[in-house]
Write an enzyme that holds these catalytic residues in place. Sequence first.
Site, PDB file in Angstrom:
ATOM      1  N   SER A  34      51.889   6.463   7.840  1.00  9.42           N
ATOM      2  CA  SER A  34      52.698   7.590   7.371  1.00  9.42           C
ATOM      3  C   SER A  34      53.901   7.044   6.630  1.00  9.42           C
ATOM      4  O   SER A  34      54.409   5.960   6.959  1.00  9.42           O
ATOM      5  CB  SER A  34      53.168   8.398   8.580  1.00  9.42           C
ATOM      6  OG  SER A  34      54.249   9.228   8.208  1.00  9.42           O
ATOM      7  N   LYS A  90      53.470   4.214  13.466  1.00 12.18           N
ATOM      8  CA  LYS A  90      52.792   4.270  12.168  1.00 12.18           C
ATOM      9  C   LYS A  90      52.975   2.968  11.378  1.00 12.18           C
ATOM     10  O   LYS A  90      52.077   2.556  10.641  1.00 12.18           O
ATOM     11  CB  LYS A  90      53.302   5.467  11.361  1.00 12.18           C
ATOM     12  CG  LYS A  90      52.807   6.817  11.901  1.00 12.18           C
ATOM     13  CD  LYS A  90      51.306   6.816  12.101  1.00 12.18           C
ATOM     14  CE  LYS A  90      50.667   8.171  12.041  1.00 12.18           C
ATOM     15  NZ  LYS A  90      49.220   8.134  12.353  1.00 12.18           N
ATOM     16  N   TYR A  99      57.305   7.760  16.366  1.00 10.43           N
ATOM     17  CA  TYR A  99      56.217   7.957  15.400  1.00 10.43           C
ATOM     18  C   TYR A  99      56.290   6.919  14.273  1.00 10.43           C
ATOM     19  O   TYR A  99      55.281   6.316  13.888  1.00 10.43           O
ATOM     20  CB  TYR A  99      56.345   9.378  14.843  1.00 10.43           C
ATOM     21  CG  TYR A  99      55.296   9.804  13.859  1.00 10.43           C
ATOM     22  CD1 TYR A  99      54.023  10.171  14.288  1.00 10.43           C
ATOM     23  CD2 TYR A  99      55.583   9.888  12.493  1.00 10.43           C
ATOM     24  CE1 TYR A  99      53.063  10.594  13.374  1.00 10.43           C
ATOM     25  CE2 TYR A  99      54.633  10.319  11.582  1.00 10.43           C
ATOM     26  CZ  TYR A  99      53.373  10.666  12.031  1.00 10.43           C
ATOM     27  OH  TYR A  99      52.431  11.085  11.127  1.00 10.43           O
TER      28      TYR A  99
HETATM   29  P1  NAD Z   1      47.015  17.760  13.087  1.00 12.13           P
HETATM   30  O1  NAD Z   1      48.029  18.001  14.142  1.00 12.13           O
HETATM   31  O2  NAD Z   1      46.648  18.883  12.176  1.00 12.13           O
HETATM   32  O3  NAD Z   1      45.679  17.152  13.724  1.00 12.13           O
HETATM   33  C1  NAD Z   1      45.712  16.113  14.634  1.00 12.13           C
HETATM   34  C2  NAD Z   1      44.469  16.187  15.475  1.00 12.13           C
HETATM   35  O4  NAD Z   1      44.481  15.082  16.379  1.00 12.13           O
HETATM   36  C3  NAD Z   1      44.405  17.453  16.329  1.00 12.13           C
HETATM   37  O5  NAD Z   1      43.135  18.051  16.159  1.00 12.13           O
HETATM   38  C4  NAD Z   1      44.591  16.946  17.747  1.00 12.13           C
HETATM   39  O6  NAD Z   1      43.904  17.710  18.739  1.00 12.13           O
HETATM   40  C5  NAD Z   1      44.043  15.539  17.638  1.00 12.13           C
HETATM   41  N1  NAD Z   1      44.563  14.671  18.687  1.00 12.13           N
HETATM   42  C6  NAD Z   1      45.852  14.499  19.060  1.00 12.13           C
HETATM   43  N2  NAD Z   1      45.953  13.635  20.064  1.00 12.13           N
HETATM   44  C7  NAD Z   1      44.695  13.207  20.343  1.00 12.13           C
HETATM   45  C8  NAD Z   1      44.154  12.287  21.261  1.00 12.13           C
HETATM   46  N3  NAD Z   1      44.938  11.631  22.136  1.00 12.13           N
HETATM   47  N4  NAD Z   1      42.824  12.063  21.261  1.00 12.13           N
HETATM   48  C9  NAD Z   1      42.016  12.719  20.381  1.00 12.13           C
HETATM   49  N5  NAD Z   1      42.477  13.636  19.502  1.00 12.13           N
HETATM   50  C10 NAD Z   1      43.800  13.871  19.473  1.00 12.13           C
HETATM   51  O7  NAD Z   1      47.561  16.522  12.224  1.00 12.13           O
HETATM   52  P2  NAD Z   1      47.299  16.073  10.709  1.00 12.13           P
HETATM   53  O8  NAD Z   1      48.476  16.495   9.921  1.00 12.13           O
HETATM   54  O9  NAD Z   1      45.941  16.443  10.267  1.00 12.13           O
HETATM   55  O10 NAD Z   1      47.428  14.502  10.872  1.00 12.13           O
HETATM   56  C11 NAD Z   1      46.336  13.627  10.969  1.00 12.13           C
HETATM   57  C12 NAD Z   1      46.855  12.202  10.944  1.00 12.13           C
HETATM   58  O11 NAD Z   1      47.584  11.972   9.740  1.00 12.13           O
HETATM   59  C13 NAD Z   1      47.824  11.879  12.081  1.00 12.13           C
HETATM   60  O12 NAD Z   1      47.622  10.561  12.508  1.00 12.13           O
HETATM   61  C14 NAD Z   1      49.162  12.018  11.429  1.00 12.13           C
HETATM   62  O13 NAD Z   1      50.154  11.295  12.093  1.00 12.13           O
HETATM   63  C15 NAD Z   1      48.870  11.487  10.054  1.00 12.13           C
HETATM   64  N6  NAD Z   1      49.795  11.918   9.034  1.00 12.13           N
HETATM   65  C16 NAD Z   1      49.865  13.206   8.666  1.00 12.13           C
HETATM   66  C17 NAD Z   1      50.764  13.579   7.664  1.00 12.13           C
HETATM   67  C18 NAD Z   1      50.854  14.984   7.185  1.00 12.13           C
HETATM   68  O14 NAD Z   1      51.601  15.189   6.218  1.00 12.13           O
HETATM   69  N7  NAD Z   1      50.155  15.926   7.765  1.00 12.13           N
HETATM   70  C19 NAD Z   1      51.603  12.629   7.095  1.00 12.13           C
HETATM   71  C20 NAD Z   1      51.494  11.305   7.487  1.00 12.13           C
HETATM   72  C21 NAD Z   1      50.587  10.963   8.452  1.00 12.13           C
END
Ligand code: NAD
Length: 308
Positions: free
Chosen positions: A153, A170, A166
């Site tokens: 991230s 990351k 976080y």
């Molecule tokens: P989200 O919250 O929409 O989805 C995350 C999913 O992970 C959920 O379905 C949740 O149930 C699942 N999850 C959480 N903990 C878990 C565990 N211990 N075991 C199994 N499943 C688990 O998040 P997102 O925005 O789709 O993010 C996905 C990834 O991308 C994450 O790693 C997040 O940190 C990273 N990310 C997202 C963004 C963004 O802008 N959305 C930016 C940078 C990084």
Amino acid sequence: MADIRFDGKVAIVTGAGVGLGRSHALGLAARGAKVVVNDLGVSRDGTGSSSEAAKAVVAEIRDMGGEAMSHGADVSDEAAVRDMVAQAMDAWGRVDICVNNAGILLDKTFAKMEMSAFRKVVDVHLIGSANVAHACWPHMREQKYGRIVLTSSASGLYGNFGQSNYGAAKAAMVGLMNVLHMEGARDNIRVNTLAPTAATRMTADLLPAEAQELLAPETITPGLLYLVSEDAPSQVILGAGAGSYAETRIYETAGITLMEDANTPEDVAARFAEIRDPEGQQQLGDAFGQTKKYALNAARAKGLKLDW
Ligand code: NAD
């Protein structure tokens, strides 16, 4: 250019019930992969659990004629992760692609953060990714084929107020990638890091409404699919969002060498601008690249011959 396809390949996508993971799972399935849709079904802060979202994604994949199974492993639980990989092996006999995407947020300023919240976030993102990669690793080595993506991230690469847990977790993805890249190379295991920025429930309250549409998860998945393809690069940090793609790289400046008689904190302070001067900065190939560079600098400054 030939189409990128995943026919005959087996992929595990963690946190694939919603958001980015769901989009990645659907993208892989649409191009022929058999997909393990992992999700613990927790809320954004990691509380609760449900198998519904993962099952719904499996149903979507089956409706489009693909093959998929759900698994509710908590990625931070090593035994549950091993069971997931064993089930994939039992059903399909291989694991080619591992997309570590599951994640949670427990934001607070460092002053107010309990260490339990720090540990929890590191457990899900870092230990969770290592658990899944570790369980897939022997199968990938045996197959002489593996593609692993870790999800970082901008928060970890560049910093974000209120996200010490976080951001640290990351940034750790880059360290894990660098070493797995080296250790996996001889067995055709390639390891990359995705740094996405998307409108999902994770960012729902942070983005203006117009930006949310532009930043749909589906705009990022093509980049992920390339990173896990046959011709994937390795050790790349790919930024992706709203159709933009860019690479983040770590460089070291040329720097300076201070010899014993002038190697004081004051000398460092006096020449700090030179130490930071980007002119001639380079990516180093591995950790010993740095050791070698410094030893050679010192040898040169002392007029010594060093064959290295
Ligand atoms: P989200 O919250 O929409 O989805 C995350 C999913 O992970 C959920 O379905 C949740 O149930 C699942 N999850 C959480 N903990 C878990 C565990 N211990 N075991 C199994 N499943 C688990 O998040 P997102 O925005 O789709 O993010 C996905 C990834 O991308 C994450 O790693 C997040 O940190 C990273 N990310 C997202 C963004 C963004 O802008 N959305 C930016 C940078 C990084």
